[in-house]
Motif scaffolding. Structure first.
Motif, PDB file in Angstrom:
ATOM      1  N   LEU A 190      32.523  55.314 -84.112  1.00  6.98           N
ATOM      2  CA  LEU A 190      32.920  56.567 -84.742  1.00  6.98           C
ATOM      3  C   LEU A 190      33.272  56.246 -86.191  1.00  6.98           C
ATOM      4  O   LEU A 190      34.114  55.382 -86.458  1.00  6.98           O
ATOM      5  CB  LEU A 190      34.123  57.166 -84.011  1.00  6.98           C
ATOM      6  CG  LEU A 190      34.580  58.546 -84.452  1.00  6.98           C
ATOM      7  CD1 LEU A 190      33.446  59.567 -84.320  1.00  6.98           C
ATOM      8  CD2 LEU A 190      35.764  58.992 -83.611  1.00  6.98           C
ATOM      9  N   ARG A 191      32.590  56.901 -87.127  1.00  2.10           N
ATOM     10  CA  ARG A 191      32.811  56.626 -88.551  1.00  2.10           C
ATOM     11  C   ARG A 191      32.994  57.927 -89.318  1.00  2.10           C
ATOM     12  O   ARG A 191      32.783  59.007 -88.789  1.00  2.10           O
ATOM     13  CB  ARG A 191      31.634  55.844 -89.133  1.00  2.10           C
ATOM     14  CG  ARG A 191      31.500  54.449 -88.544  1.00  2.10           C
ATOM     15  CD  ARG A 191      30.672  53.597 -89.430  1.00  2.10           C
ATOM     16  NE  ARG A 191      30.371  52.316 -88.817  1.00  2.10           N
ATOM     17  CZ  ARG A 191      29.467  51.494 -89.285  1.00  2.10           C
ATOM     18  NH1 ARG A 191      28.756  51.806 -90.346  1.00  2.10           N
ATOM     19  NH2 ARG A 191      29.242  50.335 -88.687  1.00  2.10           N
ATOM     20  N   VAL A 192      33.319  57.770 -90.606  1.00  2.00           N
ATOM     21  CA  VAL A 192      33.535  58.918 -91.482  1.00  2.00           C
ATOM     22  C   VAL A 192      32.469  58.906 -92.577  1.00  2.00           C
ATOM     23  O   VAL A 192      32.232  57.873 -93.210  1.00  2.00           O
ATOM     24  CB  VAL A 192      34.940  58.853 -92.126  1.00  2.00           C
ATOM     25  CG1 VAL A 192      35.173  60.052 -93.024  1.00  2.00           C
ATOM     26  CG2 VAL A 192      36.000  58.760 -91.048  1.00  2.00           C
ATOM     27  N   ARG A 193      31.841  60.061 -92.799  1.00  2.00           N
ATOM     28  CA  ARG A 193      30.891  60.183 -93.917  1.00  2.00           C
ATOM     29  C   ARG A 193      31.683  60.256 -95.227  1.00  2.00           C
ATOM     30  O   ARG A 193      32.881  60.514 -95.225  1.00  2.00           O
ATOM     31  CB  ARG A 193      30.061  61.461 -93.779  1.00  2.00           C
ATOM     32  CG  ARG A 193      28.992  61.413 -92.753  1.00  2.00           C
ATOM     33  CD  ARG A 193      28.176  62.710 -92.855  1.00  2.00           C
ATOM     34  NE  ARG A 193      27.263  62.800 -91.742  1.00  2.00           N
ATOM     35  CZ  ARG A 193      25.939  62.674 -91.843  1.00  2.00           C
ATOM     36  NH1 ARG A 193      25.389  62.462 -93.015  1.00  2.00           N
ATOM     37  NH2 ARG A 193      25.188  62.774 -90.788  1.00  2.00           N
ATOM     38  N   GLN A 194      31.004  60.067 -96.339  1.00  2.00           N
ATOM     39  CA  GLN A 194      31.651  60.199 -97.637  1.00  2.00           C
ATOM     40  C   GLN A 194      32.210  61.607 -97.820  1.00  2.00           C
ATOM     41  O   GLN A 194      33.192  61.808 -98.515  1.00  2.00           O
ATOM     42  CB  GLN A 194      30.667  59.859 -98.758  1.00  2.00           C
ATOM     43  CG  GLN A 194      30.324  58.391 -98.803  1.00  2.00           C
ATOM     44  CD  GLN A 194      29.260  58.059 -99.832  1.00  2.00           C
ATOM     45  OE1 GLN A 194      28.552  58.938-100.304  1.00  2.00           O
ATOM     46  NE2 GLN A 194      29.160  56.786-100.166  1.00  2.00           N
ATOM     47  N   SER A 195      31.594  62.580 -97.160  1.00  2.00           N
ATOM     48  CA  SER A 195      32.068  63.969 -97.241  1.00  2.00           C
ATOM     49  C   SER A 195      33.328  64.191 -96.408  1.00  2.00           C
ATOM     50  O   SER A 195      33.960  65.233 -96.500  1.00  2.00           O
ATOM     51  CB  SER A 195      30.973  64.914 -96.745  1.00  2.00           C
ATOM     52  OG  SER A 195      30.732  64.687 -95.359  1.00  2.00           O
ATOM     53  N   GLY A 196      33.676  63.225 -95.546  1.00  2.00           N
ATOM     54  CA  GLY A 196      34.867  63.344 -94.714  1.00  2.00           C
ATOM     55  C   GLY A 196      34.585  63.763 -93.281  1.00  2.00           C
ATOM     56  O   GLY A 196      35.495  63.796 -92.460  1.00  2.00           O
ATOM     57  N   SER A 197      33.347  64.082 -92.961  1.00  2.00           N
ATOM     58  CA  SER A 197      33.028  64.496 -91.593  1.00  2.00           C
ATOM     59  C   SER A 197      32.858  63.276 -90.691  1.00  2.00           C
ATOM     60  O   SER A 197      32.449  62.207 -91.139  1.00  2.00           O
ATOM     61  CB  SER A 197      31.757  65.350 -91.571  1.00  2.00           C
ATOM     62  OG  SER A 197      30.658  64.603 -92.014  1.00  2.00           O
ATOM     63  N   LEU A 198      33.214  63.457 -89.416  1.00  2.00           N
ATOM     64  CA  LEU A 198      33.086  62.383 -88.437  1.00  2.00           C
ATOM     65  C   LEU A 198      31.673  62.356 -87.868  1.00  2.00           C
ATOM     66  O   LEU A 198      31.092  63.400 -87.567  1.00  2.00           O
ATOM     67  CB  LEU A 198      34.079  62.584 -87.299  1.00  2.00           C
ATOM     68  CG  LEU A 198      35.548  62.473 -87.662  1.00  2.00           C
ATOM     69  CD1 LEU A 198      36.415  62.837 -86.465  1.00  2.00           C
ATOM     70  CD2 LEU A 198      35.879  61.080 -88.147  1.00  2.00           C
ATOM     71  N   VAL A 199      31.136  61.139 -87.731  1.00  2.00           N
ATOM     72  CA  VAL A 199      29.809  60.964 -87.132  1.00  2.00           C
ATOM     73  C   VAL A 199      29.860  59.790 -86.164  1.00  2.00           C
ATOM     74  O   VAL A 199      30.726  58.919 -86.261  1.00  2.00           O
ATOM     75  CB  VAL A 199      28.716  60.713 -88.200  1.00  2.00           C
ATOM     76  CG1 VAL A 199      28.528  61.919 -89.084  1.00  2.00           C
ATOM     77  CG2 VAL A 199      29.015  59.478 -89.017  1.00  2.00           C
ATOM     78  N   TYR A 200      28.947  59.807 -85.243  1.00  2.00           N
ATOM     79  CA  TYR A 200      28.798  58.681 -84.317  1.00  2.00           C
ATOM     80  C   TYR A 200      27.623  57.857 -84.816  1.00  2.00           C
ATOM     81  O   TYR A 200      26.605  58.398 -85.255  1.00  2.00           O
ATOM     82  CB  TYR A 200      28.542  59.190 -82.903  1.00  2.00           C
ATOM     83  CG  TYR A 200      29.723  59.947 -82.349  1.00  2.00           C
ATOM     84  CD1 TYR A 200      30.667  59.302 -81.564  1.00  2.00           C
ATOM     85  CD2 TYR A 200      29.894  61.292 -82.615  1.00  2.00           C
ATOM     86  CE1 TYR A 200      31.759  59.989 -81.051  1.00  2.00           C
ATOM     87  CE2 TYR A 200      30.979  61.986 -82.108  1.00  2.00           C
ATOM     88  CZ  TYR A 200      31.904  61.333 -81.321  1.00  2.00           C
ATOM     89  OH  TYR A 200      32.983  62.017 -80.817  1.00  2.00           O
ATOM     90  N   VAL A 201      27.781  56.546 -84.758  1.00  2.00           N
ATOM     91  CA  VAL A 201      26.779  55.644 -85.301  1.00  2.00           C
ATOM     92  C   VAL A 201      26.332  54.678 -84.215  1.00  2.00           C
ATOM     93  O   VAL A 201      27.152  54.113 -83.498  1.00  2.00           O
ATOM     94  CB  VAL A 201      27.361  54.850 -86.496  1.00  2.00           C
ATOM     95  CG1 VAL A 201      26.388  53.812 -86.994  1.00  2.00           C
ATOM     96  CG2 VAL A 201      27.761  55.796 -87.607  1.00  2.00           C
ATOM     97  N   ILE A 202      25.018  54.504 -84.107  1.00  2.00           N
ATOM     98  CA  ILE A 202      24.443  53.478 -83.256  1.00  2.00           C
ATOM     99  C   ILE A 202      23.987  52.381 -84.222  1.00  2.00           C
ATOM    100  O   ILE A 202      22.943  52.506 -84.871  1.00  2.00           O
ATOM    101  CB  ILE A 202      23.239  54.008 -82.441  1.00  2.00           C
ATOM    102  CG1 ILE A 202      23.550  55.330 -81.747  1.00  2.00           C
ATOM    103  CG2 ILE A 202      22.736  52.943 -81.473  1.00  2.00           C
ATOM    104  CD1 ILE A 202      24.567  55.260 -80.646  1.00  2.00           C
ATOM    105  N   PRO A 203      24.783  51.312 -84.380  1.00  2.00           N
ATOM    106  CA  PRO A 203      24.497  50.305 -85.412  1.00  2.00           C
ATOM    107  C   PRO A 203      23.093  49.714 -85.323  1.00  2.00           C
ATOM    108  O   PRO A 203      22.475  49.430 -86.354  1.00  2.00           O
ATOM    109  CB  PRO A 203      25.565  49.232 -85.171  1.00  2.00           C
ATOM    110  CG  PRO A 203      26.675  49.942 -84.480  1.00  2.00           C
ATOM    111  CD  PRO A 203      26.014  51.003 -83.649  1.00  2.00           C
ATOM    112  N   ASP A 204      22.583  49.516 -84.116  1.00  2.00           N
ATOM    113  CA  ASP A 204      21.250  48.929 -83.959  1.00  2.00           C
ATOM    114  C   ASP A 204      20.154  49.789 -84.579  1.00  2.00           C
ATOM    115  O   ASP A 204      19.080  49.283 -84.902  1.00  2.00           O
ATOM    116  CB  ASP A 204      20.924  48.730 -82.478  1.00  2.00           C
ATOM    117  CG  ASP A 204      21.846  47.733 -81.810  1.00  2.00           C
ATOM    118  OD1 ASP A 204      22.477  46.941 -82.530  1.00  2.00           O
ATOM    119  OD2 ASP A 204      21.934  47.754 -80.575  1.00  2.00           O
TER     120      ASP A 204
END
Length: 170
Positions: A146-160
């Motif tokens: 779970l990360r934060v975009r530069q805009s401040g919104s939360l996103v889920y990331v699949i690192p692979d």
């Protein structure tokens, strides 16, 4: 199996639906009696049936298949219902939904490893809350972050599946 053509023939033979023969044929006995006693609800119900008869036949066939045990209603991992054919292994035109993890991975791959609950809801035909729970489970299992975009919104990331960390903040 019920047939649309036969349902329409019975519709027209019963005085354009006024006597409700088509409803008796589809197993709708109570409304068939109502149609016979009221002339198809003053022909308003008959006009409705004229337009919706193919859908009524499909629904009657589905209900019959469920009652016969050739189809059952199941839920996928997000909790959304789908139909599953039982028996000889042929799907009979009804396909099983993909697992939620597979839908998450496909949607994330298209978005370069980044996915939101809204993206998943659209891809999996599920509610946003169901999608959020599935994504949180992926985070809990260690398959996503779970990360934060530069805009401040939360996103889920699949690192692979990510190209780079550029649009995200640590």
């Amino acid at each position: 199996m019920y047939h649309t053509g036969l349902a329409y023939i019975l519709f027209f033979l019963s005085g354009f639906g006024a006597l409700g023969f088509h409803r008796f044929y589809l197993g709708k006995i109570p409304t068939g009696i109502l149609w016979a006693c009221t002339g198809g609800l003053g022909m308003i119900g008959s006009i409705y049936d004229l337009i919706t008869l193919p859908g009524q036949v499909r629904n009657a066939n589905l209900q019959k298949a469920i009652a016969d045990g050739t189809i059952r209603i199941e839920k996928n991992q997000v909790g959304s219902p789908y139909l599953r054919a039982i028996g000889d292994g042929q799907s009979r035109g009804i396909t099983e939904k993909e697992s939620i993890e597979r839908v998450i991975l496909k949607a994330a791959k298209v978005n370069k490893g980044i996915i939101t609950a809204s993206d998943l809801a659209l891809a999996a035909n599920a509610s946003i809350e169901e999608s959020r729970k599935a994504l949180d489970e992926m985070v809990t299992k260690g398959h996503a972050e779970l990360r934060v975009r530069q805009s401040g919104s939360l996103v889920y990331v699949i690192p692979d599946l990510m190209d780079s960390d550029e649009p995200l903040v640590d």
